[in-house]
Design an enzyme around this catalytic site. Structure first.
Site, mmCIF file in Angstrom:
data_model
loop_
_atom_site.group_PDB
_atom_site.id
_atom_site.type_symbol
_atom_site.label_atom_id
_atom_site.label_comp_id
_atom_site.label_asym_id
_atom_site.label_seq_id
_atom_site.Cartn_x
_atom_site.Cartn_y
_atom_site.Cartn_z
ATOM 1 N N GLY A 12 0.777 -1.236 0.000
ATOM 2 C CA GLY A 12 0.000 0.000 0.000
ATOM 3 C C GLY A 12 0.807 1.284 0.000
ATOM 4 N N LEU A 94 -9.935 -7.658 -13.002
ATOM 5 C CA LEU A 94 -11.324 -7.268 -12.749
ATOM 6 C C LEU A 94 -12.278 -7.983 -13.698
ATOM 7 C CD1 LEU A 94 -11.347 -3.409 -12.140
ATOM 8 C CD2 LEU A 94 -11.157 -5.259 -10.475
ATOM 9 N N HIS A 110 0.704 1.192 -13.175
ATOM 10 C CA HIS A 110 1.525 0.053 -13.597
ATOM 11 C C HIS A 110 2.990 0.485 -13.578
ATOM 12 C CE1 HIS A 110 2.460 -3.749 -15.495
ATOM 13 N NE2 HIS A 110 3.309 -3.082 -16.269
ATOM 14 N N GLU A 148 -11.272 -3.550 -20.865
ATOM 15 C CA GLU A 148 -11.450 -4.993 -20.676
ATOM 16 C C GLU A 148 -10.185 -5.807 -20.935
ATOM 17 O OE1 GLU A 148 -15.075 -6.661 -22.173
ATOM 18 O OE2 GLU A 148 -16.247 -4.913 -21.571
ATOM 19 N N ALA A 180 8.514 7.920 -9.742
ATOM 20 C CA ALA A 180 7.400 7.961 -10.705
ATOM 21 C C ALA A 180 6.044 7.661 -10.070
ATOM 22 C CB ALA A 180 7.683 6.994 -11.859
HETATM 23 C C1 GAR Z 1 3.286 -1.076 -7.391
HETATM 24 O O1 GAR Z 1 4.608 -1.058 -7.894
HETATM 25 C C2 GAR Z 1 2.289 -1.066 -8.531
HETATM 26 O O2 GAR Z 1 2.685 -0.272 -9.613
HETATM 27 C C3 GAR Z 1 2.275 -2.517 -8.895
HETATM 28 O O3 GAR Z 1 2.286 -3.195 -7.662
HETATM 29 C C4 GAR Z 1 3.011 -2.416 -6.706
HETATM 30 C C5 GAR Z 1 2.163 -2.249 -5.462
HETATM 31 O O4 GAR Z 1 2.881 -1.591 -4.442
HETATM 32 N N1 GAR Z 1 1.133 -2.840 -9.694
HETATM 33 C C6 GAR Z 1 1.188 -3.707 -10.715
HETATM 34 O O5 GAR Z 1 2.183 -4.334 -11.004
HETATM 35 C C7 GAR Z 1 -0.123 -3.854 -11.488
HETATM 36 N N2 GAR Z 1 0.077 -4.575 -12.708
HETATM 37 P P1 GAR Z 1 2.165 -0.890 -3.226
HETATM 38 O O6 GAR Z 1 1.170 -1.892 -2.611
HETATM 39 O O7 GAR Z 1 3.264 -0.563 -2.271
HETATM 40 O O8 GAR Z 1 1.432 0.343 -3.737
#
Ligand code: GAR
Length: 203
Positions: A12, A94, A110, A148, A180
């Protein structure tokens, strides 16, 4: 006031970046009304509670049937009466019913420059492992609307980050987050909350 539901699966840190940006005013006209996790033990739920935000776990353990899980997730989002759904490290594909209902109102972060290193199976540390294996010298993060497909929706904002010779996946992941992700996700939310980035209505 934009009502935001945030969906999470793990630590998170992106959720925390949103919470902090709202607290310090770099996101205005917005409030997080609910945090939903598909993992009961996700630290993101603790971050939500510490910030006084309603936090709910909707898990496959509680809903072993996929259709039942999808319905429970949709219900949790519906009950939040959110204008915007933010996927902040939400590692669940989803269901089409949710995407259609909230079409144009779901955004995802992402950890690469889409269309590189994205799509099915590309999430979290795997993205940075793939970037290092390919030897790219620049990577970054993308915020996009969810459609989707997997990571195929319209791109809203991207930020580039340099790869360094000595990077491990973990080191690169941390740099991409700091330089970023934690910047562009709050920036996009502020843009939506203040009308610079238009949302569309779903069904
Ligand atoms: C983040 O790096 C986010 O960009 C990635 O998961 C991590 C979650 O970190 N999401 C993906 O890879 C989605 N395809 P966080 O729980 O510390 O925010």
């Amino acid at each position: 006031m934009l009502r935001i539901a945030v969906c999470v699966s793990g630590g998170g840190t992106n959720l925390q970046a949103i919470i902090d940006a709202i607290a310090e005013g770099s996101i205005s006209n917005a409030q997080i009304v609910k945090v939903i996790s598909n993992k009961a033990g996700a630290y993101a739920l603790e971050r939500a509670k510490a910030a006084g935000i309603e936090a709910e776990a909707v898990t496959r353990a509680d809903h072993p049937d996929k259709a039942d899980f999808n319905a429970a997730l949709l219900k949790a989002v519906d009950l939040a009466e959110a204008d915007l759904v933010v996927l902040a490290g939400f590692l669940v594909v989803l269901d089409k019913a949710m995407i259609r209902k909230y079409s144009g109102r779901i955004i995802n972060i992402h950890p690469s420059l889409i269309p590189s290193f994205c799509g099915a199976g590309m999430y979290g540390l795997k993205v940075h492992e793939a970037a290092l294996a390919r030897g790219v010298k620049v990577t970054g993060a993308t915020v996009h609307f969810v459609d989707e497909g997997t990571d195929t929706g319209p791109i809203i904002m991207q930020k580039a980050v340099y790869v360094e010779e000595s990077d491990t996946p973990e080191v690169l992941q941390k740099r991409v987050m700091e330089q970023a992700e934690w910047k562009i996700l709050p920036a996009v939310i502020d843009g939506i909350a203040n009308g610079r980035i238009p949302l569309q209505r779903g069904e």
